[in-house]
Design an enzyme around this catalytic site. Structure first.
Site, PDB file in Angstrom:
ATOM      1  N   HIS A  40      46.243  37.305  45.653  1.00  0.00           N
ATOM      2  CA  HIS A  40      44.999  36.535  45.469  1.00  0.00           C
ATOM      3  C   HIS A  40      44.002  37.001  46.526  1.00  0.00           C
ATOM      4  O   HIS A  40      44.375  37.295  47.655  1.00  0.00           O
ATOM      5  CB  HIS A  40      45.260  35.035  45.632  1.00  0.00           C
ATOM      6  CG  HIS A  40      44.178  34.181  45.063  1.00  0.00           C
ATOM      7  ND1 HIS A  40      43.015  33.908  45.755  1.00  0.00           N
ATOM      8  CD2 HIS A  40      44.054  33.576  43.859  1.00  0.00           C
ATOM      9  CE1 HIS A  40      42.243  33.149  45.007  1.00  0.00           C
ATOM     10  NE2 HIS A  40      42.833  32.936  43.849  1.00  0.00           N
ATOM     11  N   ASP A  52      48.570  31.651  38.105  1.00  0.00           N
ATOM     12  CA  ASP A  52      48.890  32.213  36.790  1.00  0.00           C
ATOM     13  C   ASP A  52      50.356  32.570  36.629  1.00  0.00           C
ATOM     14  O   ASP A  52      50.816  32.839  35.523  1.00  0.00           O
ATOM     15  CB  ASP A  52      48.031  33.467  36.551  1.00  0.00           C
ATOM     16  CG  ASP A  52      46.566  33.106  36.433  1.00  0.00           C
ATOM     17  OD1 ASP A  52      45.795  33.514  37.319  1.00  0.00           O
ATOM     18  OD2 ASP A  52      46.221  32.371  35.493  1.00  0.00           O
TER      19      ASP A  52
HETATM   20  C1  SDX Z   1      42.967  34.216  39.345  1.00  0.00           C
HETATM   21  O1  SDX Z   1      39.371  34.358  42.710  1.00  0.00           O
HETATM   22  C2  SDX Z   1      39.970  33.324  42.237  1.00  0.00           C
HETATM   23  O2  SDX Z   1      39.907  32.224  42.775  1.00  0.00           O
HETATM   24  C3  SDX Z   1      40.742  33.573  40.944  1.00  0.00           C
HETATM   25  C4  SDX Z   1      41.597  32.416  40.436  1.00  0.00           C
HETATM   26  C5  SDX Z   1      40.743  31.264  39.981  1.00  0.00           C
HETATM   27  O3  SDX Z   1      41.262  30.121  39.939  1.00  0.00           O
HETATM   28  O4  SDX Z   1      39.570  31.494  39.594  1.00  0.00           O
HETATM   29  O5  SDX Z   1      42.485  31.977  41.441  1.00  0.00           O
HETATM   30  C6  SDX Z   1      42.422  32.830  39.213  1.00  0.00           C
HETATM   31  O6  SDX Z   1      42.327  35.141  38.916  1.00  0.00           O
HETATM   32  C7  SDX Z   1      44.253  34.425  40.088  1.00  0.00           C
HETATM   33  C8  SDX Z   1      44.634  35.947  40.224  1.00  0.00           C
HETATM   34  C9  SDX Z   1      45.295  36.361  38.903  1.00  0.00           C
HETATM   35  N1  SDX Z   1      45.477  37.845  38.888  1.00  0.00           N
HETATM   36  C10 SDX Z   1      46.701  38.387  38.965  1.00  0.00           C
HETATM   37  O7  SDX Z   1      47.740  37.742  39.130  1.00  0.00           O
HETATM   38  C11 SDX Z   1      46.706  39.895  38.783  1.00  0.00           C
HETATM   39  C12 SDX Z   1      47.588  40.549  39.861  1.00  0.00           C
HETATM   40  N2  SDX Z   1      46.921  40.421  41.165  1.00  0.00           N
HETATM   41  C13 SDX Z   1      46.130  41.535  41.657  1.00  0.00           C
HETATM   42  O8  SDX Z   1      45.425  42.194  40.652  1.00  0.00           O
HETATM   43  C14 SDX Z   1      45.330  41.158  42.906  1.00  0.00           C
HETATM   44  O9  SDX Z   1      46.191  40.512  43.736  1.00  0.00           O
HETATM   45  C15 SDX Z   1      44.066  40.338  42.774  1.00  0.00           C
HETATM   46  C16 SDX Z   1      43.103  40.935  41.797  1.00  0.00           C
HETATM   47  C17 SDX Z   1      44.367  38.943  42.368  1.00  0.00           C
HETATM   48  C18 SDX Z   1      43.407  40.317  44.152  1.00  0.00           C
HETATM   49  O10 SDX Z   1      42.978  41.616  44.417  1.00  0.00           O
HETATM   50  P1  SDX Z   1      42.298  41.979  45.829  1.00  0.00           P
HETATM   51  O11 SDX Z   1      42.003  40.764  46.637  1.00  0.00           O
HETATM   52  O12 SDX Z   1      41.178  42.927  45.558  1.00  0.00           O
HETATM   53  O13 SDX Z   1      43.469  42.676  46.613  1.00  0.00           O
HETATM   54  P2  SDX Z   1      43.717  44.225  46.619  1.00  0.00           P
HETATM   55  O14 SDX Z   1      43.741  44.727  45.213  1.00  0.00           O
HETATM   56  O15 SDX Z   1      42.770  44.831  47.596  1.00  0.00           O
HETATM   57  O16 SDX Z   1      45.194  44.285  47.180  1.00  0.00           O
HETATM   58  C19 SDX Z   1      45.462  44.434  48.553  1.00  0.00           C
HETATM   59  C20 SDX Z   1      46.782  45.205  48.586  1.00  0.00           C
HETATM   60  C21 SDX Z   1      46.699  46.552  47.840  1.00  0.00           C
HETATM   61  O17 SDX Z   1      47.691  47.413  48.406  1.00  0.00           O
HETATM   62  P3  SDX Z   1      47.225  48.508  49.534  1.00  0.00           P
HETATM   63  O18 SDX Z   1      46.014  49.227  48.993  1.00  0.00           O
HETATM   64  O19 SDX Z   1      46.911  47.670  50.780  1.00  0.00           O
HETATM   65  O20 SDX Z   1      48.437  49.399  49.704  1.00  0.00           O
HETATM   66  O21 SDX Z   1      47.796  44.455  47.885  1.00  0.00           O
HETATM   67  C22 SDX Z   1      48.234  45.166  46.739  1.00  0.00           C
HETATM   68  C23 SDX Z   1      47.164  46.218  46.442  1.00  0.00           C
HETATM   69  O22 SDX Z   1      47.734  47.342  45.775  1.00  0.00           O
HETATM   70  N3  SDX Z   1      48.365  44.200  45.645  1.00  0.00           N
HETATM   71  C24 SDX Z   1      49.359  44.194  44.754  1.00  0.00           C
HETATM   72  C25 SDX Z   1      49.129  43.068  43.946  1.00  0.00           C
HETATM   73  N4  SDX Z   1      48.011  42.454  44.348  1.00  0.00           N
HETATM   74  C26 SDX Z   1      47.536  43.164  45.392  1.00  0.00           C
HETATM   75  N5  SDX Z   1      50.404  45.032  44.564  1.00  0.00           N
HETATM   76  C27 SDX Z   1      51.236  44.715  43.548  1.00  0.00           C
HETATM   77  N6  SDX Z   1      51.109  43.651  42.746  1.00  0.00           N
HETATM   78  C28 SDX Z   1      50.057  42.812  42.905  1.00  0.00           C
HETATM   79  N7  SDX Z   1      49.905  41.758  42.099  1.00  0.00           N
END
Ligand code: SDX
Length: 431
Positions: free
Chosen positions: A308, A366
């Site tokens: 998140h 989710d």
């Molecule tokens: C919702 O914003 C809100 O409030 C949203 C929400 C709401 O109520 O409105 O809470 C609802 O959208 C919840 C999120 C649902 N999405 C998912 O579950 C999809 C999976 N999650 C990821 O796509 C991600 O965690 C996000 C999109 C939710 C957040 O992305 P960020 O903040 O841009 O984080 P990032 O992509 O920069 O990740 C930081 C690191 C990265 O690794 P490095 O580059 O440091 O090596 O964490 C890793 C990412 O690769 N990472 C994950 C991951 N989420 C982040 N790796 C594997 N699996 C994941 N799910």
């Protein structure tokens, strides 16, 4: 003590400026950079808005480190235990918990706006039979201003209130009609004797040829899930609604833009993606392979339902839904749902894995919500539709707050241009 400011010094020119700090009531204060470009000639750069407050708001407070969520100051745990979705909707729109007269009046207003214009009902027939319900939602909600143009004067507070009530009231009927279209069944009218979620279940699952009994467990579970999803600060879809609204677009078009943004798998589409992921994993023996893909930077696969932007602790909503999952599955007879067991196992493995611990990746709202929707008999392609019904409360509350704000102006971000420098046109024959 004088005004609180932050000093910025340009180490190339030695020039320094003082930036005023705006105070919060909870959480981080904000450095006001409104005049930064005018005073320095520089833009600030923050793609993804990791450090940027786009507005001031009194609606929802999140603390990502503590895993805290409050609506108008009330902790989500207390609202989940004691309140109802309609009462939370009133709280978000009007700022205070309603007394009985106010709650009854609001419930009555929502109930008596729940029917859809008969011509609008024809709209659904134009969609292909296997259209994704979210595609139908975006199209139908975007068309509401063609039916309800008597409440689109955004400068008229009464119009704003009617439009907000209409949006909250009509989303269940539009969602149910989207579902009915996908299964080739007749649309069902709302029943004013039913609760908000009871009506939704009845409009989705009742058929003319037999009586439909609303399961109170399902009715209550949906109401709780809707409370948890009602609002969430300046997430992607809410920011989309605010930006669309800042141009003066009508409220229905703004909500349609929010639905479109919510659909993405990184946002509200994640609940549907979690169920697909669990189905693809199939068995606990495959978990290590999928975790390896999730950790591989060269692999686009993400562990859906994990991570998140704000929560670097357990999403408080996930905590509540995880507990409710057990109760709902027990009561609805899927106590040993293999997919729930797989989800629990996946969570346990991921949360003990250094990659997830180091990046503070926890289950979000989710991760479990789809399992409850599945247990309630809601098809996977309707999961994000459910999310959009609940989040309509937040979208309209944030839209009303923005429109009514004293410093409301059109949102128009700038950019860091890194394209070609100016050059002259080359005639075709000389290329
Ligand atoms: C919702 O914003 C809100 O409030 C949203 C929400 C709401 O109520 O409105 O809470 C609802 O959208 C919840 C999120 C649902 N999405 C998912 O579950 C999809 C999976 N999650 C990821 O796509 C991600 O965690 C996000 C999109 C939710 C957040 O992305 P960020 O903040 O841009 O984080 P990032 O992509 O920069 O990740 C930081 C690191 C990265 O690794 P490095 O580059 O440091 O090596 O964490 C890793 C990412 O690769 N990472 C994950 C991951 N989420 C982040 N790796 C594997 N699996 C994941 N799910």
């Amino acid at each position: 003590m004088g005004e609180h400011t932050v000093t910025v010094i340009d180490n190339r020119t030695g020039k320094q400026i003082e930036l005023p700090v705006r105070k919060s009531t909870q959480g981080p204060d904000a450095v006001d950079i409104g005049h930064f470009f005018r005073e320095t000639g520089y833009f600030t750069y923050d793609p993804g808005f990791l450090s940027t407050a786009s507005c001031h708001s009194q609606l929802t407070y999140l603390d990502g480190e503590q895993g805290m969520l409050q609506f108008r100051g009330y902790p989500i745990e207390q609202l989940a235990e004691h309140s109802s979705f309609i009462e939370v909707a009133y709280l978000m729109l009007y700022g205070e918990l309603p007394n009985q007269v106010q709650l009854d009046g609001f419930q009555d207003a929502i109930t008596h706006h729940s029917m859809l214009n008969e011509s609008l009902k024809e709209f659904f027939r134009g969609f292909y039979h296997d259209a994704h319900p979210m595609a139908i939602m975006v199209g139908v909600v975007g068309s509401l201003s063609a039916f309800y143009h008597d409440s689109t004067d955004i400068n008229n507070p009464e119009h704003r209130e009617i439009a907000a009530h209409r949006m909250i009231a009509k989303m269940p009927g539009i969602a149910a009609a989207s579902y009915k279209h996908s299964v080739g069944e007749a649309q069902v009218y709302p029943d004013n004797s039913l609760s908000y979620t009871g009506n939704l279940l009845n409009m989705m699952f009742s058929v003319p040829c037999e009586k439909y009994e609303i399961d109170p467990v399902a009715e209550k579970a949906l109401d709780l899930i809707f409370i948890l999803h009602a609002d969430h600060e300046q997430n992607a879809s809410t920011s989309t609604v605010r930006l669309a609204g800042s141009s003066g677009a009508n409220p229905f078009a703004c909500i349609a833009s929010g639905i479109a943004a919510l659909w993405g798998p990184a946002h509200g589409g994640a609940n549907e993606a979690v169920l697909k992921m669990l189905d693809d994993i199939g068995d606990v023996s495959n978990v290590p392979k999928y975790l390896a893909c999730a950790k591989d930077r060269d692999d686009p696969f993400r562990l859906m339902g994990f991570g998140h932007r704000v929560y670097k602790n357990y999403d408080p909503r996930a905590q509540i839904i995880r507990k409710m999952c057990h109760e709902v599955l027990e009561k609805l007879g899927d106590g040993n749902d293999p997919m729930f067991e797989l989800a629990l196992h996946l969570e346990e493995i991921a949360r003990s894995d250094e990659y997830f611990i180091e990046r503070k990746l926890y289950p979000n709202v989710d991760f479990y919500s789809g399992l409850i929707y599945k247990a309630l008999g809601i098809p996977t392609n309707m999961f994000t539709v459910m999310f959009s019904i609940a989040r309509t409360v937040g979208w309209v509350a944030q839209w009303m707050e923005m429109i009514g704000s004293e410093d409301q102006r059109i949102g128009r971000p700038r950019q860091l241009y890194v394209g070609a420098k100016q050059r002259d046109y080359v005639p075709l024959g000389e290329r």
